[in-house]
Design a protein around this motif. Structure first.
Motif, short mmCIF file in Angstrom:
data_model
loop_
_atom_site.label_atom_id
_atom_site.label_comp_id
_atom_site.label_asym_id
_atom_site.label_seq_id
_atom_site.Cartn_x
_atom_site.Cartn_y
_atom_site.Cartn_z
N GLY A 1 0.77 -1.23 0.00
CA GLY A 1 0.00 0.00 0.00
C GLY A 1 0.80 1.27 0.00
O GLY A 1 0.21 2.34 -0.10
N LEU A 2 2.14 1.19 0.11
CA LEU A 2 2.89 2.43 0.22
C LEU A 2 4.28 2.26 -0.35
O LEU A 2 4.96 1.27 -0.06
N ASP A 3 4.68 3.19 -1.18
CA ASP A 3 6.02 3.18 -1.76
C ASP A 3 6.44 4.63 -1.95
O ASP A 3 5.99 5.30 -2.87
N LEU A 4 7.29 5.11 -1.04
CA LEU A 4 7.65 6.52 -1.03
C LEU A 4 9.17 6.69 -0.98
O LEU A 4 9.88 5.84 -0.44
N LYS A 5 9.62 7.77 -1.53
CA LYS A 5 11.00 8.19 -1.33
C LYS A 5 11.07 8.92 0.00
O LYS A 5 10.38 9.92 0.21
N LEU A 6 11.87 8.41 0.93
CA LEU A 6 11.93 8.97 2.28
C LEU A 6 13.33 9.50 2.56
O LEU A 6 14.32 8.81 2.35
N SER A 7 13.40 10.72 3.04
CA SER A 7 14.65 11.32 3.48
C SER A 7 14.54 11.65 4.96
O SER A 7 13.54 12.23 5.39
N LEU A 8 15.55 11.25 5.72
CA LEU A 8 15.59 11.50 7.15
C LEU A 8 16.89 12.20 7.52
O LEU A 8 17.93 11.93 6.93
N GLY A 9 16.83 13.05 8.49
CA GLY A 9 18.03 13.72 8.98
C GLY A 9 17.78 14.25 10.38
O GLY A 9 16.64 14.52 10.76
N GLY A 10 18.86 14.36 11.16
CA GLY A 10 18.69 14.88 12.50
C GLY A 10 19.96 14.85 13.29
O GLY A 10 21.04 14.52 12.78
N ALA A 11 19.85 15.19 14.57
CA ALA A 11 21.02 15.27 15.44
C ALA A 11 21.49 13.91 15.91
O ALA A 11 22.67 13.70 16.15
N SER A 12 20.58 12.94 16.02
CA SER A 12 20.95 11.59 16.46
C SER A 12 19.83 10.64 16.06
O SER A 12 18.65 10.97 16.15
N MET A 13 20.21 9.42 15.62
CA MET A 13 19.21 8.42 15.27
C MET A 13 18.38 8.00 16.47
O MET A 13 17.24 7.54 16.31
N ALA A 14 18.91 8.15 17.65
CA ALA A 14 18.15 7.78 18.85
C ALA A 14 16.89 8.62 19.00
O ALA A 14 15.92 8.19 19.63
N ASP A 15 16.88 9.82 18.41
CA ASP A 15 15.72 10.70 18.51
C ASP A 15 14.52 10.16 17.74
O ASP A 15 13.40 10.66 17.91
N LEU A 16 14.72 9.14 16.89
CA LEU A 16 13.61 8.57 16.13
C LEU A 16 12.79 7.58 16.94
O LEU A 16 11.71 7.18 16.52
N TYR A 17 13.30 7.15 18.09
CA TYR A 17 12.62 6.11 18.86
C TYR A 17 11.19 6.49 19.25
O TYR A 17 10.27 5.68 19.08
#
Length: 671
Positions: free
Chosen positions: A256-272
């Motif tokens: 049901g979903l196929d997207l181009k995703l871009s992520l960025g930030g100060a630390s990957m731990a902030d995604l939790y």
């Protein structure tokens, strides 16, 4: 007459049925449906356990059937119901306002025939000037779950959705998110060909501002599996920057979903808090890849495919898959890197951060008295998921140290037990293989480490030492240690086991050996006329480790010109040295101050020098002979006759290799 009677009866029934249908149509077309609003409002409110109301005009119109349908069904008229000023109330506890949803207008087109078998087929649903205000509490309860009336006998199928202008607010107490969106139609410009609605985002995430915006299609077809609904959005959410662009393909189907995703930030731990995926503390990161969602029952499986990105000064690429299985979610995949900096891994492997040093009163630019990493492993969230990830790295750079290459690691997390089996890499022209197990099921980690080094080149172990560049020879070593602790430092401080190393034939800098032995004449000669290599016959050493103290069980160096014996211990808990180095020359030395050395102090500030007792005796004897006998006699105490025998390197290496290859961990004794 008898034959015409049945015909008349049939004709009469048919005319009656047609009259009834005409009467129903006339009634529907002429009836003022606004008179039915109180009844409708009451029935819906009672059904959902929440106030529902149609306050505006309610009308029913009939229109021709869908020309795209086959057969006679295309000629069946369909009712189109329009209602203005419609709303559904929020529960009393919410703080987002009295209304969960309200719409300026709703238009619904219904296929009448499926109603005969209790199926509501909405061929078109158009909503305009909609306002949504939803909230989820920390315990998981929310405002969009209505009264439970048990299984419904009716099925609802929406085939086509058209969106208009609107406002949305979503408040999530669990992740401290307060998101607002304002949508409006796109009626002109290049974007109008692809998108129908644009929106702006605002709000807060964990008290940090949220900003962003994007565009989506205006009409979403929900029946055709090949239908594509365009989406483009970006947002700054807390410390994370998120951008998506692509198509929603049949959201009700598994793919049901196929997207181009871009992520960025100060630390990957902030995604939790957003994803529920446990990721380590890292330097600033940025990635771009394909996000593919597949629905399996009520759960979604996610794949971040063919992503590329950076973490600090390191590059990463690969594919990761996340499955919300029970009892713990699962993260699988493969990651590769052309260049990885050790400092970018930081606390992931227990390396101390500047923040941790500052908390201990250390300035960022001042030397630290701890050489071993003291950063604590955070095991509290190790049970957030299991993992099975393979990593391959071309080169790992350690600041001011020897680079590693061809890194291979198989990282597994299973019920708070982390294993790296194996963790292999190249170093100093050789190879290191290891197996590491960290059991985080208890408050203090149980650690078990086994490591083997083969064919490390002596000259590459000291790349910044000019006098070692011409040295040859290979080092092999083994280690088996078991310890307890939540940092590398504490694990080694409590460890027990064995360490061993051997060096086969080679050569080392004579300057280093002579300087260590304080052979003054040769030291001056080398300084004046340059260094030369000394044949290294063998080196064998092994340590037994108990409760963090490594005692030298054997440490012998045999060269062309000297035999060096080392005794003492290394304290891994206190990070101190206490070693005696006793060199013995094989040849005659004139003006030799060769004397036993000591190596003491800390790992970060070692103190190496001659033992004062033997050196003072030599100097005192020389002074006494010079004053009593003859000045030339002063040379006699400084002559080293060199009577030491050579070491049987073959036997020594055989014994050391056997011990080294059989290195064992020792059981941890409770104090």
């Amino acid at each position: 007459m008898k034959k015409s009677r049945p015909f008349k009866i049939f004709a009469g029934l048919l005319i009656t049925l047609l009259l009834v249908l005409v009467a129903i149509v006339i009634f529907v077309l002429t009836f003022d449906w606004n008179r039915a609003r109180p009844w409708i409002n009451h029935r819906v409110s009672d059904s959902i356990g929440r106030e529902f109301a149609i306050n505006g005009d309610l009308r029913v119109h009939w229109e021709q059937g869908d020309a795209a349908e086959h057969g006679w069904r295309r000629y069946v008229p369909r009712p189109r119901i329009s209602a203005n000023d419609v709303y559904v109330a929020n529960p009393d506890w919410t703080s987002t306002g009295p209304k969960l949803a309200s719409a300026g207008s709703i238009v619904v087109a219904i296929h009448p025939l499926p109603l005969l078998h209790k199926e509501v087929v909405i061929t078109d649903l158009a909503v305009d000037k909609i306002t949504l205000a939803a909230q989820r509490r920390a315990d998981g309860s929310n405002t969009w779950t209505f009264k439970d009336n048990g299984p419904s006998e009716w099925d609802v199928d929406i085939q086509r959705l058209t969106l208009g202008d609107g406002d949305l607010r979503y408040l999530d107490d669990g992740i401290k998110l307060d998101l607002r969106a304002k949508a409006s139609g796109i009626n002109e410009g290049a974007d109008a060909q692809k998108y129908g609605i644009q929106f702006d985002l605002s709000g807060s995430y964990r008290n940090a501002p949220v900003t962003g915006g994007g565009k989506v299609g205006k009409v979403l077809a929900l029946t055709d599996e090949h239908t594509q609904f365009p989406v483009q959005a970006n947002a700054n959410l807390g410390k994370n920057k998120i951008a998506v662009e692509g198509m929603l393909t049949d959201p009700r189907a598994p793919a049901g979903l196929d997207l181009k995703l871009s992520l960025g930030g100060a630390s990957m731990a902030d995604l939790y808090p957003l994803t529920g995926v446990l990721l380590p503390e890292t330097p600033p990161y940025a990635t771009t890849g394909r996000l593919i969602g597949k629905k399996s029952g009520a759960a979604w499986n996610w794949t971040y495919k063919n992503f590329t990105g950076t973490v600090g000064g390191s590059d990463l690429e690969g594919t990761l898959a996340y499955s919300p299985r029970k009892p713990r979610p699962m993260l699988t995949g493969e990651i590769t890197s052309r260049q990885l900096r050790l400092e970018d891994l930081g606390p992931t492997i227990g390396a101390e951060s500047n923040q941790s040093k500052a908390s201990r009163g250390k300035a960022k630019n001042q030397p630290d008295d701890k050489a071993l990493p003291v950063e604590q492993f955070n095991t509290a969230k190790w049970d957030a998921l299991d993992a099975d990830v393979k990593f391959n790295g071309k080169k790992l750079i350690r600041t001011h140290d020897i680079p590693l290459n061809d890194i291979q690691a198989h990282i597994k997390m299973n019920n708070k037990v982390l294993t790296l089996t194996p963790l292999n890499f190249g170093m100093a022209g050789g190879d290191i293989s290891s197996n590491i197990k960290l059991d985080g099921r208890q408050k203090v980690i149980d650690a078990d480490i086994r490591m083997a080094a083969r064919h490390l080149k002596i000259n590459q172990l000291f790349p910044k030492l000019e006098s070692m560049k011409a040295s040859v020879g290979e080092v092999s070593a083994d280690a088996a240690l078991a310890g307890k602790g939540n940092s590398v430092s504490s694990m080694l401080a409590t460890s027990s086991g064995e360490l061993g190393a051997t060096v086969s034939e080679g050569s080392v800098s004579k300057f280093i050996l002579e300087a260590a032995g304080l052979n003054v004449a040769n030291l001056v000669f080398v300084k004046l006329f340059g260094d030369r290599q000394v044949q290294l016959n063998c080196l064998a050493g092994d340590f037994v480790v108990e409760h963090g103290k490594a005692d030298a069980r054997r440490f012998v160096v045999d060269t062309q010109e000297a035999v060096i014996n080392v005794t003492g211990n290394v304290d891994l808990a206190k990070e101190t040295l206490d070693l005696d180095v006793r060199p013995q020359t094989k040849g005659v030395r004139i003006i030799s101050l060769r004397t036993p050395l000591y190596a003491r102090g800390t790992f970060t500030n070692p103190d190496v020098g001659p033992q004062k007792g033997p050196l003072a005796l030599k100097a005192g004897a020389a002074v006494a002979l010079a004053s009593i006998v003859n000045p030339l006699a002063a040379v006699i105490p400084l002559i080293n006759p060199g009577k030491v025998d050579s070491v049987d390197c073959g036997a020594l290496l055989a014994q050391a290799n056997k011990t080294r290859n059989e290195a064992k961990t020792q059981p941890i004794k409770k104090k």
